[in-house]
Design an enzyme around this catalytic site. Structure first.
Site, PDB file in Angstrom:
ATOM      1  N   CYS A   1       0.756  -1.279   0.002  1.00  0.00           N
ATOM      2  CA  CYS A   1       0.016  -0.009  -0.042  1.00  0.00           C
ATOM      3  C   CYS A   1       0.898   1.299  -0.038  1.00  0.00           C
ATOM      4  CB  CYS A   1      -0.720  -0.168   1.061  1.00  0.00           C
ATOM      5  SG  CYS A   1      -1.930   1.437   1.289  1.00  0.00           S
TER       6      CYS A   1
ATOM      7  N   CYS B   1       0.247   4.804   6.997  1.00  0.00           N
ATOM      8  CA  CYS B   1      -0.433   4.301   8.375  1.00  0.00           C
ATOM      9  C   CYS B   1       0.388   3.511   9.365  1.00  0.00           C
ATOM     10  CB  CYS B   1      -1.575   3.658   8.361  1.00  0.00           C
ATOM     11  SG  CYS B   1      -2.784   4.445   6.859  1.00  0.00           S
TER      12      CYS B   1
ATOM     13  N   CYS C   1       0.074   0.045  10.436  1.00  0.00           N
ATOM     14  CA  CYS C   1      -0.290  -1.091   9.323  1.00  0.00           C
ATOM     15  C   CYS C   1       0.797  -1.801   8.639  1.00  0.00           C
ATOM     16  CB  CYS C   1      -1.176  -0.366   8.212  1.00  0.00           C
ATOM     17  SG  CYS C   1      -1.940  -1.548   7.124  1.00  0.00           S
TER      18      CYS C   1
ATOM     19  N   CYS D   1     -16.617  -9.572   5.115  1.00  0.00           N
ATOM     20  CA  CYS D   1     -16.071  -8.099   4.830  1.00  0.00           C
ATOM     21  C   CYS D   1     -14.617  -8.447   4.192  1.00  0.00           C
ATOM     22  CB  CYS D   1     -15.631  -7.576   6.199  1.00  0.00           C
ATOM     23  SG  CYS D   1     -14.944  -6.157   6.020  1.00  0.00           S
TER      24      CYS D   1
ATOM     25  N   CYS E   1     -19.525  -6.666   2.895  1.00  0.00           N
ATOM     26  CA  CYS E   1     -18.933  -5.420   3.201  1.00  0.00           C
ATOM     27  C   CYS E   1     -17.494  -5.330   2.680  1.00  0.00           C
ATOM     28  CB  CYS E   1     -18.908  -5.196   4.868  1.00  0.00           C
ATOM     29  SG  CYS E   1     -17.725  -4.050   5.786  1.00  0.00           S
TER      30      CYS E   1
ATOM     31  N   CYS F   1     -19.680   1.448   8.210  1.00  0.00           N
ATOM     32  CA  CYS F   1     -18.926   1.007   9.526  1.00  0.00           C
ATOM     33  C   CYS F   1     -17.765   1.753   9.663  1.00  0.00           C
ATOM     34  CB  CYS F   1     -18.533  -0.600   8.877  1.00  0.00           C
ATOM     35  SG  CYS F   1     -17.628  -1.101  10.169  1.00  0.00           S
TER      36      CYS F   1
ATOM     37  N   ARG G   1     -18.521  -3.024  17.596  1.00  0.00           N
ATOM     38  CA  ARG G   1     -17.838  -4.390  17.380  1.00  0.00           C
ATOM     39  C   ARG G   1     -16.364  -4.191  18.165  1.00  0.00           C
ATOM     40  NH1 ARG G   1     -18.339  -7.576  13.151  1.00  0.00           N
ATOM     41  NH2 ARG G   1     -19.636  -6.191  12.074  1.00  0.00           N
TER      42      ARG G   1
END
Ligand code: SAM
Ligand code: DTB
Ligand code: SF4
Length: 325
Positions: free
Chosen positions: A66, A70, A73, A109, A140, A200, A272
């Site tokens: 990616c 972040c 991550c 998801c 999702c 979400c 969640r």
């Protein structure tokens, strides 16, 4: 301030004005633990079945490489130890979704390590959504930031939920992520809502943020109009090679408090209990359910990190008398 006074402090705003202030949520955080849990459990029972927990299974459909940075991550090309992989083919996705359904998940998801999808990626994801939906599962996806028209494209493919987290407080965001601004995530959330998708949206705790920042994240979520249908509260999973791999662990009671404040501030949302369950004892998870968590990720993997085995969750549900919905 007593619990009753705190209620008065937030009950004066009109329906269109923000209902909560960070100060009001901070006051909830500061209640004695038992008072906070009691309040959260009362609100939980007014809005939800007391012993029911929804289960979603995650699949990483595009792992690693990616462009974003972040700090938590494992999938950033700039750090982390996860190798880049191509977008999965649809057969692999359908096989995983069928297995999740057979184990008892009700939602599937699919996550992609993208800053945002290209239109040609979206065609393939749309096919995956259609195929998963055809199995009788809710769908999702979490694909990063969306451009104009992409949310509508996902909606027409049969998508139910779009996951897009605020991740942390606005004032802390720039210390964790520098390749995009949190305002860009708000823009995507607006597009998702306008396309008629369910939202979400949650965040991560345990990244070295202050309690005030946790209150500030929750106030941003609670003051969305309407609040997200689903609010994932992730405990940081310290991933090798990431800037946050050595973040000091959060006091578990503070994690439970965060769940309780989320429940009080967003009474109708599903809260969640998300990443970090593998590192939690059964007793800590039970406290999270008592604090108002009523959904989990189910299956032995999150995106790249581990999650409790389904058998361990089944045993926990049986010990606690929880039923899956
Ligand atoms: N790339 C997309 C995005 O950022 O929205 C979708 C995938 S991203 C991995 C989905 C979410 O996973 C992030 O927003 C973050 O809340 C959560 N996450 C990622 N790594 C995590 C970690 N190490 N611990 C806890 N949550 C994490
Ligand atoms: C969310 O809030 N948490 C999930 C899901 N939405 C996409 C992802 C958690 C990822 C944990 C770290 C990993 O598996 O790499
Ligand atoms: Fe990329 Fe999403 Fe990971 Fe950020 S959280 S590095 S955008 S996959």
């Amino acid at each position: 301030m007593t619990a009753t006074n705190t209620l008065h402090a937030v009950a004066t705003a009109s329906a269109s004005a923000p209902r909560w202030t960070a100060l009001a949520l901070l006051e909830l955080f500061e209640l004695p633990f038992m008072d906070l849990l009691f309040r959260a459990q009362q609100i939980h029972r007014q809005h939800h079945a007391a012993n029911a927990v929804q289960r979603s299974t995650l699949l990483s459909i595009k792992t690693g490489g990616c462009s974003e940075d972040c700090g938590y991550c494992s999938q950033s090309a700039r750090h982390g130890e996860v190798q880049r992989e191509a977008l999965l083919d649809i057969e692999a996705v359908v096989t995983a979704a069928q297995a999740a359904k057979d184990k008892g998940a009700t939602r599937f998801c699919m996550g992609a390590a993208w800053r945002g999808p290209k239109d040609k990626d979206l065609d393939q994801v749309a096919d995956m959504i259609g195929a998963v939906k055809a199995l009788g599962l809710e769908t999702c996806v979490t694909l990063g930031m969306l451009k104009q028209g992409q949310a509508e494209r996902l909606k027409s493919a049969g998508l139910d939920y779009y996951n897009h987290n605020l991740d942390t407080a606005p004032e802390f965001y720039g210390q964790v992520i520098t390749t995009h601004a949190q305002s860009e995530r708000f823009d995507t959330l607006d597009q998702v809502r306008e396309a008629g998708l369910k939202v979400c949206c949650g965040g991560i705790v345990g990244m070295g943020e202050t309690r005030r920042a946790r209150a500030s994240l929750l106030v941003e979520l609670a003051n969305m109009n309407p609040p997200p249908e689903s609010v994932p509260i992730n405990q940081l999973v310290p991933m090798p090679g990431t800037p946050l791999e050595n973040a000091p662990p959060l006091d578990p009671f503070e994690f439970v408090r965060t769940i309780a404040v989320a429940r009080i501030a967003m009474p109708a949302s599903m809260v969640r209990l998300s990443a970090g369950r593998q590192e939690m004892s059964d007793e800590l998870q039970a406290l999270c359910f008592l604090a108002g968590a009523n959904s989990i990720f189910y299956g032995d993997k999150l995106l790249t990190a581990g999650n409790p085995e389904a058998d361990r969750d089944e045993a926990l549900f049986a010990r606690l008398g929880l039923s899956a919905v």
